[in-house]
Design an enzyme around this catalytic site. Structure first.
Site, mmCIF file in Angstrom:
data_model
loop_
_atom_site.group_PDB
_atom_site.id
_atom_site.type_symbol
_atom_site.label_atom_id
_atom_site.label_comp_id
_atom_site.label_asym_id
_atom_site.label_seq_id
_atom_site.Cartn_x
_atom_site.Cartn_y
_atom_site.Cartn_z
ATOM 1 N N GLU A 1 67.256 20.360 10.798
ATOM 2 C CA GLU A 1 66.393 19.766 9.722
ATOM 3 C C GLU A 1 66.828 19.234 8.693
ATOM 4 O OE1 GLU A 1 67.109 22.901 11.032
ATOM 5 O OE2 GLU A 1 65.198 23.230 12.203
ATOM 6 N N ARG B 1 49.180 27.176 12.250
ATOM 7 C CA ARG B 1 49.435 26.540 13.244
ATOM 8 C C ARG B 1 48.267 26.800 14.427
ATOM 9 N NH1 ARG B 1 53.870 27.791 17.486
ATOM 10 N NH2 ARG B 1 54.602 29.427 16.244
ATOM 11 N N ARG C 1 46.770 22.327 13.812
ATOM 12 C CA ARG C 1 47.542 21.343 14.274
ATOM 13 C C ARG C 1 46.851 20.179 14.945
ATOM 14 N NH1 ARG C 1 50.030 25.548 18.781
ATOM 15 N NH2 ARG C 1 48.146 25.752 19.781
ATOM 16 N N PHE D 1 61.892 26.327 7.591
ATOM 17 C CA PHE D 1 62.900 25.198 7.800
ATOM 18 C C PHE D 1 62.886 24.072 7.129
ATOM 19 C CE2 PHE D 1 62.994 27.999 11.647
ATOM 20 C CZ PHE D 1 63.886 29.134 11.131
#
Ligand SMILES: Cc1ncc(C[n+]2csc(CCOP(=O)(O)OP(=O)(O)O)c2C)c(N)n1
Lengths: 324, 284
Positions: free
Chosen positions: A65, A175, A17, A90
Site C-alpha cells: 500500500e 463494501r 462498490r 490500510f
C-alpha cells in the site's frame, strides 16, 4: 445539490462498490487521464470490471500500500487523476506517510478510497476495523474527508472528487450491503451537509454520516411518534465541514447529537464540537466509538456492541435536550 | 523413535489438523480456507515434533515461537494449538462469533499459544524478527518460526525485516514462505511477480535458503527444518511449494482465497478430509 430522499430503511440489491465502479467506468471512458490503483483487493470491490475495460489504466500494485500511494502520487504528477484503493485500515494507516508527504504536501491530489469502514470490516476483525482512518486524514491540511452512505452518494461523489485538483481526498466506502437513503441521480456538493428532516419545532439536531444516517432517520421516526421533533443532517463531508449548517442548527435547535461509525474523539463528533465551541456553544452528545479498538463479528452485533444504533441516538437526543 | 515412525505420526497429525481446521471454519460457514490449508503440514511438523512449547504455560520464556505473519491463516493455528492441548477443541468453534477468543487473524491477547498479533500483512515478519533478536540478547536457546505468504512478500516491510535479520545474524529465526502461487486477486505471477523468485530474493538479502519441492510433504519439511537448525550466523528461509486450499474439495481446484461454500460442500469437504485421515492411519 439536488437530492431525493428515499430513506425507507431498505437494503439495496446493489452495493456501494457498484456506485464507485459505475462512476469510474464512465469517467475512464470520457477521460483518458483517469486511473485506478488497487492493492490486491480488486476482487473485493469489483474493480476487475475496470481492469477488463481499461487494462492500461487499472493498476494492481499488489499487497504494497505504501508503494501504491507513492506510485499514485507519481502518476498524478504526470497529469493523471488517480484513485488509490485498499481497505480503510490500510489506505490510511499503512500508507499515511506517503499520502501526507508524496501526495498532500506535494500538492498532488491523489484520491484515496478506503473500503470496509469501521464496523463494516465485520468478520475481518479488529486488525482490519478502522475507527481512526478519517482521523488521520482530518489531520492533513486541505484534505477532503468523506463518509458516504449509499450507491447514489458514492456514485456522485466519485465524480465530484475526480475533478478536484491539487488536494488529496479520502473517501470511505461501505463494501457490501447498505441501506438506500437517496434515489439514483441525487447530486451532492463537497463540503455541504444535507438536511434530511427539518421543522420549526426541532428540539435538537442529529448530525450523522455513513451507516449512521439510516439510524438517525429511524430515531427521527421513533421520536416523532413520541412528539419530539428533531432535525437530521447527513454530514457526509467531514472536512471541509459545513460550519454554516452546524451553526444554523445550533442556533435554531439549541442542541446537537453527532453519530458516526468511527472514534468520535477524533472524528465527526470532535469536528462538530470544535465548530460549536468556536462559533456557537451548545450542548453536544456524541454517538460513536469511544476510544475503543475494533473486534470481530457480524456487523449488526458490532453495531450493538459499540452502540451505533437508533436507540442510542434516541437516548442521546433526550439527554442533550435535558441539558439545554 | 525411528524416522519412519515419526513421519507416520506427523502425517496423522497433519491430517487431523486439516479436519479440525475445516470444522473450525465450517462452524461459521465461510472464511480464509485457501491459505489455512496450504500450511497444515508445516504446522504439523513444527508443533508435532520441532517446537518446544508448553500448553500449560503458553508464555514459557524458553519456548520456541511461531508467528503467522499471514494472520488470516489463524484457523489452522487454532486447530493445531487445540490438538496440542492449549485449550479444548470445542472452543475453536466460536471462530468469529461474538466475543470469541478466535478471531479471523491471530491475536496474542486472545488465544493461548499465539505469540504475536498479525493481520496487517508484513508486520508479523518484523515482530518475529524483533522476538528473535530479543531472545538472542537474552541468550536463550530457542527459535522463532514465521510464516509469510507469497503475496505478502509484495510488502516492502517483509524485505526490511529480511535485511535486518541478516544484518543481525539472527540464526534463531526461520521464515517459511507459503509459496502457494496465489494471492487474493489471483495468481501471484499476474498480480505482482517476484523477479528471480522469492528464494532468490532472500538469498540476495544474505539468508540461507532451502527450497522444499513439495511443501505439503511432512518429511521434506522436517528435513528442511532440521537442516536450518544446523546453519549458524544467518537466518534461514524455507520456501514451501504448496497448494492453496490443499485438501479442501471446494477450494483446492480454484485456489480460492476465501470461500463460502454450501452446507453440502462443507459436508463433502469434511468427509473427504476425514477419509484422508483414516487412510493415513490405516497406512501405519
Ligand atoms: C497490509 C495488508 N494489505 C491487504 C490485506 C488484505 N489481504 C488479506 S490476505 C490477502 C492476500 C494474501 O496473499 P498471500 O500472502 O499469498 O496469502 P495466502 O495465499 O497464503 O493465503 C490480502 C490482500 C491485509 N491483510 N494486509
Amino acid at each position: 445539490m439536488s437530492f431525493t430522499l428515499i430513506g425507507k430503511h431498505e437494503k439495496d440489491k446493489r452495493s456501494c462498490r457498484d456506485g464507485y465502479v459505475q462512476a469510474m467506468l464512465e469517467l475512464m471512458e470520457a477521460d483518458k487521464s483517469v486511473v485506478h490503483v488497487d492493492c490486491d483487493l480488486m476482487g473485493c470491490i469489483n474493480t476487475k470490471k475496470l481492469l477488463a475495460a481499461y487494462p492500461d489504466r487499472t493498476i494492481n500494485a499488489g499487497i504494497a500500500e505504501a508503494n501504491a500511494m507513492g506510485v499514485a502520487a507519481g502518476l498524478t504528477a504526470t497529469g493523471k487523476k488517480v484513485w488509490m484503493h485498499s481497505f480503510g485500515c490500510f489506505s490510511s494507516r499503512r500508507a499515511f506517510d506517503q499520502a501526507f508527504m508524496s501526495a498532500a504536501y506535494a500538492k498532488l491530489g491523489v484520491k484515496i478510497l478506503g473500503s470496509d469502514p469501521g464496523v463494516c470490516a465485520a468478520y475481518n476483525g479488529g486488525t482490519h476495523m478502522p475507527f481512526e482512518d478519517c482521523a488521520l486524514y482530518l489531520s492533513v491540511p486541505d484534505a477532503i474527508v468523506i463518509d458516504p452512505v449509499d450507491y447514489a452518494q458514492v456514485y456522485a461523489l466519485t465524480k465530484k472528487l475526480t475533478a478536484v485538483d491539487g488536494r488529496i481526498s479520502y473517501m470511505r466506502m461501505i463494501r457490501k450491503g447498505f441501506t438506500t437513503i437517496y434515489a439514483d441521480g441525487s447530486d451532492f456538493e463537497i463540503g455541504k451537509g444535507v438536511t434530511l428532516k427539518e421543522s420549526a419545532d426541532d428540539q435538537a439536531t442529529v448530525i450523522a454520516s455513513g451507516i449512521m444516517v439510516d439510524e438517525a432517520l429511524k430515531a427521527y421516526e421513533a421520536l416523532e411518534a413520541e412528539g419530539i421533533q428533531i432535525r437530521v443532517i447527513d454530514m457526509f463531508t467531514w472536512k471541509p465541514i459545513d460550519e454554516e449548517l452546524i451553526v444554523k442548527a445550533a442556533k435554531e435547535t439549541g442542541a446537537i447529537v453527532t453519530a458516526e461509525n468511527h472514534n468520535c474523539t477524533c472524528g465527526l463528533g470532535s469536528a462538530v464540537a470544535r465548530v460549536l465551541a468556536e462559533q456557537c456553544p451548545a450542548p453536544v452528545e456524541m454517538v460513536g466509538v469511544h476510544d475503543q479498538f475494533g473486534q470481530v463479528g457480524a456487523q449488526n452485533f458490532l453495531q450493538e456492541a459499540y452502540k451505533l444504533t437508533a436507540e442510542e441516538i434516541i437516548a442521546n437526543v433526550k439527554k442533550v435536550i435535558a441539558r439545554k | 523413535m525411528q524416522k519412519a515412525e515419526k513421519m507416520q505420526a506427523l502425517r496423522e497429525f497433519a491430517a487431523e489438523i486439516r479436519v479440525e481446521t475445516l470444522k473450525t471454519i465450517g462452524s461459521l460457514g465461510f472464511g480464509h480456507v485457501g491459505g489455512s490449508m496450504s500450511i497444515v503440514e508445516a504446522m504439523a511438523v513444527l508443533y508435532g515434533d520441532v517446537m518446544k512449547v508448553d500448553p500449560k504455560n503458553p508464555r514459557w520464556e524458553d519456548r520456541d515461537w511461531c508467528v503467522l505473519s499471514k494472520g488470516h491463516a489463524g484457523p489452522c493455528a487454532y486447530a493445531t494449538l487445540a490438538l496440542k492441548g492449549f485449550y479444548p477443541l470445542e472452543e475453536t468453534r466460536t471462530l468469529n462469533k461474538p466475543s470469541t477468543n478466535f478471531p479471523s487473524h491471530t491475536d496474542r491477547t486472545k488465544t493461548p499459544g499465539v505469540d504475536l498479533t498479525t493481520g496487517s500483512l508484513g508486520q508479523g515478519m518484523s515482530t518475529a524478527t524483533g522476538a528473535a533478536l530479543g531472545n538472542k540478547i537474552d541468550g536463550r536457546d530457542n527459535h522463532v518460526y514465521v510464516f509469510v505468504g507469497d503475496g505478502e512478500c509484495d510488502e516492502g516491510q517483509v524485505w526490511e525485516a529480511a535485511q535486518f535479520a541478516a544484518h543481525y545474524k539472527l540464526d534463531n529465526l526461520t521464515c517459511f514462505v507459503d509459496n502457494n502461487k496465489n494471492q487474493l486477486d489471483g495468481a501471484v505471477d499476474s498480480v505482482m511477480s517476484h523477479g528471480k523468485g522469492i528464494g532468490a530474493k532472500f538469498d540476495a538479502f544474505g539468508w540461507n535458503v532451502i527450497d522444499v519441492a513439495d511443501g505439503n510433504d511432512v518429511e521434506q519439511i522436517y528435513d528442511a527444518v532440521h537442516e536450518a537448525l544446523t546453519v549458524k550466523g544467518v537466518p534461514t528461509c524455507i520456501v514451501l511449494n504448496t497448494i492453496k486450499g490443499k485438501g479442501a474439495t471446494f477450494a483446492e481446484p480454484s485456489a480460492a482465497h476465501s470461500s463460502q461454500p454450501s452446507p453440502e460442500q462443507w459436508e463433502e469437504a469434511i468427509a473427504a478430509a476425514e477419509a484422508e485421515l483414516a487412510a493415513v492411519k490405516a497406512a501405519k
